[in-house]
Every structure is written in structure tokens, then in C-alpha cells.
Scaffold this motif. Structure first.
Motif, PDB file in Angstrom:
ATOM      1  N   GLU A  58       0.830  -1.210   0.000  1.00 44.63           N
ATOM      2  CA  GLU A  58       0.000   0.000   0.000  1.00 44.63           C
ATOM      3  C   GLU A  58       0.863   1.257   0.000  1.00 44.63           C
ATOM      4  OE1 GLU A  58      -3.956  -1.650   2.401  1.00 44.63           O
ATOM      5  OE2 GLU A  58      -2.267  -0.774   3.495  1.00 44.63           O
ATOM      6  N   LEU A  62       0.768   4.210  -2.865  1.00 43.03           N
ATOM      7  CA  LEU A  62       0.511   5.604  -2.541  1.00 43.03           C
ATOM      8  C   LEU A  62       1.692   6.489  -2.924  1.00 43.03           C
ATOM      9  CD1 LEU A  62      -1.219   5.330   0.963  1.00 43.03           C
ATOM     10  CD2 LEU A  62      -2.271   5.495  -1.299  1.00 43.03           C
ATOM     11  N   ARG A  65       1.583   7.245  -6.496  1.00 41.81           N
ATOM     12  CA  ARG A  65       0.462   8.136  -6.789  1.00 41.81           C
ATOM     13  C   ARG A  65       0.703   9.546  -6.252  1.00 41.81           C
ATOM     14  NH1 ARG A  65      -4.848   5.900  -4.297  1.00 41.81           N
ATOM     15  NH2 ARG A  65      -4.185   4.081  -5.520  1.00 41.81           N
ATOM     16  N   GLN A  67       0.375  10.200  -3.059  1.00 41.96           N
ATOM     17  CA  GLN A  67      -0.633  10.339  -2.009  1.00 41.96           C
ATOM     18  C   GLN A  67      -0.009  10.022  -0.664  1.00 41.96           C
ATOM     19  OE1 GLN A  67      -4.244   8.211  -2.832  1.00 41.96           O
ATOM     20  NE2 GLN A  67      -4.849   8.101  -0.678  1.00 41.96           N
ATOM     21  N   LYS A 303      -7.631   5.625   5.227  1.00 40.99           N
ATOM     22  CA  LYS A 303      -7.716   5.698   3.762  1.00 40.99           C
ATOM     23  C   LYS A 303      -8.647   6.808   3.301  1.00 40.99           C
ATOM     24  CE  LYS A 303      -6.406   0.882   3.271  1.00 40.99           C
ATOM     25  NZ  LYS A 303      -6.752  -0.486   2.829  1.00 40.99           N
ATOM     26  N   SER A 306      -6.669  10.043   3.941  1.00 40.74           N
ATOM     27  CA  SER A 306      -5.554  10.134   2.995  1.00 40.74           C
ATOM     28  C   SER A 306      -6.049  10.500   1.600  1.00 40.74           C
ATOM     29  CB  SER A 306      -4.790   8.811   2.964  1.00 40.74           C
ATOM     30  OG  SER A 306      -3.788   8.828   1.966  1.00 40.74           O
ATOM     31  N   LYS A 307      -7.158   9.880   1.182  1.00 39.22           N
ATOM     32  CA  LYS A 307      -7.698  10.163  -0.147  1.00 39.22           C
ATOM     33  C   LYS A 307      -8.250  11.575  -0.218  1.00 39.22           C
ATOM     34  CE  LYS A 307      -8.783   8.926  -4.322  1.00 39.22           C
ATOM     35  NZ  LYS A 307      -7.734   8.628  -5.329  1.00 39.22           N
ATOM     36  N   HIS A 310      -5.410  14.011  -0.470  1.00 42.80           N
ATOM     37  CA  HIS A 310      -4.795  13.920  -1.801  1.00 42.80           C
ATOM     38  C   HIS A 310      -5.638  14.654  -2.839  1.00 42.80           C
ATOM     39  CE1 HIS A 310      -2.481  12.303  -5.094  1.00 42.80           C
ATOM     40  NE2 HIS A 310      -3.552  11.741  -5.627  1.00 42.80           N
ATOM     41  N   ILE A 311      -6.957  14.470  -2.763  1.00 36.68           N
ATOM     42  CA  ILE A 311      -7.833  15.120  -3.734  1.00 36.68           C
ATOM     43  C   ILE A 311      -7.777  16.633  -3.592  1.00 36.68           C
ATOM     44  CG2 ILE A 311     -10.263  15.472  -4.325  1.00 36.68           C
ATOM     45  CD1 ILE A 311     -10.740  12.544  -3.749  1.00 36.68           C
ATOM     46  N   ASP A 352     -10.765  14.808  -9.123  1.00 37.58           N
ATOM     47  CA  ASP A 352     -11.882  14.215  -8.386  1.00 37.58           C
ATOM     48  C   ASP A 352     -12.302  15.087  -7.212  1.00 37.58           C
ATOM     49  OD1 ASP A 352     -11.794  11.984 -10.057  1.00 37.58           O
ATOM     50  OD2 ASP A 352     -10.229  11.051  -8.838  1.00 37.58           O
ATOM     51  N   HIS A 359     -15.769  11.312   0.468  1.00 29.21           N
ATOM     52  CA  HIS A 359     -14.715  10.712   1.297  1.00 29.21           C
ATOM     53  C   HIS A 359     -14.769  11.252   2.725  1.00 29.21           C
ATOM     54  CE1 HIS A 359     -12.586   8.372  -1.726  1.00 29.21           C
ATOM     55  NE2 HIS A 359     -12.708   9.381  -2.576  1.00 29.21           N
TER      56      HIS A 359
END
Length: 423
Positions: A58, A62, A65, A67, A303, A306-307, A310-311, A352, A359
Motif C-alpha cells: 500500500e 501511494l 500516486r 498520495q 484511507k 488520505s484520499k 490527496h484530492i 476528483d 470521502h
């Protein structure tokens, strides 16, 4: 003629010892193999408690990416809160007489148990064992005499504890055998059993090492570690005809065997000095603690956050060729109050960002589920200041009711420890 007669008993004894060695090795092998998957899963729960909550795969994904691998550890405070509940309600041992004539003897027992508890620091040991109970799902200790002759409980590390894998009772009352599997240096083991030096050295010549040479192998276990001259030593207690027998052995031979030196106070029969209990037992006989149910909400928290981060931090623009100052557009877009003058269709956002609220909503749900798994705020004193005393007491009682089945098992383990120390 006499020599041949004398040789037969020796050969028979040797064969009997070899058969006995094979039988205890078979039990140990079956236990270690069948419990290996559960043991490695429990190590994952320990890593989550320690804050290591992302796998290597993982983290690589990340990193590629761009992230961040964020960890917001909610498991450790939840586990520590349960330990705090037990510590806050801790009481000293007390003996009770069955009849009025036993009152004086009960007071002697109370003084004796409290003295032993203080001298052996049993409360500190019990606190460490409670952490094993909550994370690994198993608590185990050996009732023995220390170097000063004081009875006490020695904690067995959960990764070193092995037992009958077919046992289903939480208190291991139906277990046929259990013991400690501990890595030891060759020289240290020889110092303990100097007469068995040949058997210890023979283990390094005959044992199969497997694929791993580590004290905590990831893909299995082994009898020896050739590189560092370490050897797996088993101390096993097995039940035979209602009595418990002790056997200490390595791959190359038996180092010690015989009836357990600890006797039951009621009928003076050899008893098992290992006292163990488990938090929960699933349908496959796997023992687990409270952290198992916290892993999924913890993953969702990490997660989702974190997402979302990142977005919100990563944004791409599609800019028409008619726009001359691309760097200026980039600088203004990065500002929270930036202003961009452009015709319709010249600048288009790619990304996104529209999914960020979803999220964040998942993050709120995960945190709410984690709060449900942890002790209620009323127990740990986090309730609102506007609540009345009656409301606070009612909330604390409700929270303790949820924890009662779990904490009752640990209380039973402590009670058995005190009884064993008295014996």
C-alpha cells in the motif's frame, strides 16, 4: 550372556525415550503449524496498536500516486482506555472464610496474598498481560517460585505460548497440553542442562531449518537458527490420567521430564502451573481480542482521510492554447481566493474534487464506528460538562455493561492466579 541381558533393557529404554520424544515433538509441531496463521494475524493487530497501519504494498502504491500514507491511531487510545478502566477498579486480593471459624485463617491468607502480590509486582505483570489479552486475545502466565523462593506469576509472551489447537474453552480447561516455545542461545541452554550437551548440539546437526532463520519468521517456524546458534526450546505440560507432566525438550532430545512439581492443594496431585485465558474464540478455534473489530474502522479512517487530503491538494487543469499566461493561471489556481479571467471553456478542471465530500462523509462514519468499538465517553470521563450527575452515572453503568463480558474473563484469570499462588 550377562552382557546381552544387560544390553536389552538399555536398548528398550532408549527406544522408549525416542518414542516419547517423537510424541512430544509431534504435539509441538501440530500446535505450532495450526496456530501459525492466527499468530501472524495477531502480530498484525499488534502493529496496528503500535501505529504501523499500512502494508508495504500500500505504501508503494501511494508513493507512486503521490498520495500521503496518513495514520491517525484510534486503536491505541481505545485499548489504553480499557486498561485504564481495569486499573481504576483494581482491588487487593482478599481471603474469605467458609465458616466463622475460618475467619482468622482467611485474614492470614489475605495478608499472605497481598505480600506476594507486592513482592512479585503482580499488578504490573497483570497490566502487561491485559494488553496481551486485548490485542492478541490470549493471556498466559506460569505460576512458579522465583530465585528467592517467592511464589508469583511469570508472564508468557503470547508469541511464545503454544497449546492444544483443538481446545475450545476460553479458559483452556479442555486443553490436553500447553507450554512455552522459546528461542534460546545454545550456550545458555547448555548452562541450564549441562548433562544434555550432546542432545543440544545434536539438534543443530539433525534438525531441518526450513526457509527462515529468524526468531519471528514470517512464513513459518523452525527448530534451530544455525547462523546465530539459537535453538527452539519447548517447555510442555501435558495431561495424563488426570495428572499433569512436565517435559522440556529440543529437536535432539528430552532435557527434563517427569510429573509437574506443582501440586493441587485439594488432592495433592500434579497440576498445570500455566494459567491462560482468551478474550474470544471463533468457530475455527482462533483466539482474538478487541483489536480485531477495530482494524476495519481504522483502515477506513486512514484511507478516507488520505484520499481526501490527496484530492484537495492535487488538482490538474486543462488550459486552452489561447491562454497566454499559463504560469499565472497556475499561481492563481493554487490560492484559496485566486481570481482567473478567462473565456468559458478555456480552463477546465481535471480531477476528483467533486468526490472529496463523499470521502469526508465516509471518514465521519468510520470515526463513529470506532467510537462505538471503544469505551463510551462516560466511562473515561469525556462526557459533556452540561450533563447532570445522574446522567453521567447512567452512562458509565451502560458503558461498563458493554465491557462486562470481556473484563469478566480477565478477572477470572486473575482469580485463578491468586489461587495458584496460594497453593
Amino acid at each position: 550372556m550377562e552382557d546381552s541381558i544387560m544390553a536389552k533393557p538399555k536398548a528398550a529404554d532408549r527406544k522408549s525415550e525416542d518414542d516419547y520424544l517423537e510424541s512430544v515433538k509431534r504435539k509441538a509441531t501440530v500446535s505450532m503449524d495450526m496456530l501459525d496463521a492466527a499468530r501472524r494475524q495477531a502480530q498484525v493487530y499488534q502493529r496496528y496498536y503500535d501505529g504501523d497501519q499500512w502494508t508495504d504494498a500500500e505504501k508503494r502504491t501511494l508513493d507512486d500516486r503521490g498520495q500521503p500514507a496518513l495514520s491517525f491511531n484510534h486503536i491505541k487510545p481505545s485499548v489504553n482506555a480499557i486498561i485504564g478502566i481495569v486499573e481504576r477498579g483494581r482491588t487487593d486480593p482478599k481471603g474469605w472464610g467458609r465458616t466463622p471459624n475460618d475467619q482468622q485463617a482467611a485474614e492470614v491468607a489475605t495478608d499472605g496474598l497481598r505480600y506476594v502480590s507486592d513482592v512479585t509486582r503482580f499488578n504490573a505483570t497483570a497490566r502487561e498481560c491485559l494488553q496481551d489479552f486485548l490485542i492478541w486475545g490470549i493471556v498466559a502466565g506460569v505460576n512458579e517460585l522465583d530465585e528467592m523462593g517467592e511464589p508469583g506469576i511469570r508472564r508468557i509472551r503470547p508469541e511464545e505460548f503454544f497449546y492444544d489447537p483443538y481446545s475450545r474453552d476460553r479458559d483452556f480447561g479442555d486443553a490436553r497440553y500447553m507450554g512455552v516455545a522459546k528461542w534460546m542461545d545454545e550456550n545458555d541452554l547448555i548452562d541450564l542442562y549441562p548433562d544434555a550437551q550432546d542432545k543440544i548440539k545434536q539438534s543443530f546437526d539433525s534438525a531441518t531449518t526450513g526457509d527462515s532463520f529468524k526468531d519471528r519468521p514470517r512464513d513459518g517456524w523452525s527448530w534451530i537458527d544455525v547462523k546465530s546458534r539459537r535453538i527452539m526450546c519447548f517447555e510442555m505440560y501435558s495431561r495424563k490420567a488426570g495428572e499433569w507432566h512436565k517435559c522440556v525438550f529440543v529437536y535432539g532430545g528430552v532435557l527434563e521430564q517427569g510429573p509437574s512439581p506443582y501440586l493441587d492443594s485439594k488432592n495433592q496431585r500434579p497440576r498445570n502451573p500455566i494459567i491462560a485465558h482468551s478474550a474470544y474464540v471463533d468457530i475455527d478455534n482462533c483466539r482474538y481480542g478487541v483489536v480485531k473489530d477495530m482494524v476495519s474502522p481504522q483502515d477506513a479512517i486512514n484511507k478516507a482521510r488520505s484520499k481526501a487530503v490527496h484530492i484537495l491538494n492535487v488538482s490538474k487543469l486543462r488550459v486552452s492554447r489561447q491562454v497566454q499566461d499559463i504560469d499565472g493561471v497556475r499561481r492563481e489556481w493554487a490560492k484559496p481566493d485566486g481570481i482567473i479571467e478567462a473565456d468559458e471553456g478555456q480552463i477546465e478542471e481535471l480531477g476528483d474534487r467533486q468526490l472529496a465530500p463523499a470521502h469526508l462523509e465516509l471518514l465521519r462514519d468510520a470515526k463513529e464506528e470506532m467510537r462505538r468499538q471503544a469505551p463510551s465517553p462516560g466511562i473515561v470521563g469525556r462526557q459533556g460538562s452540561a450533563q447532570s450527575g445522574r446522567a453521567i452515572l447512567a452512562e458509565q453503568q451502560a458503558g461498563l455493561t458493554e465491557q462486562a463480558p470481556l473484563l469478566a474473563g480477565f478477572d477470572d484469570w486473575k482469580l485463578r492466579c491468586y489461587r495458584a499462588m496460594w497453593e
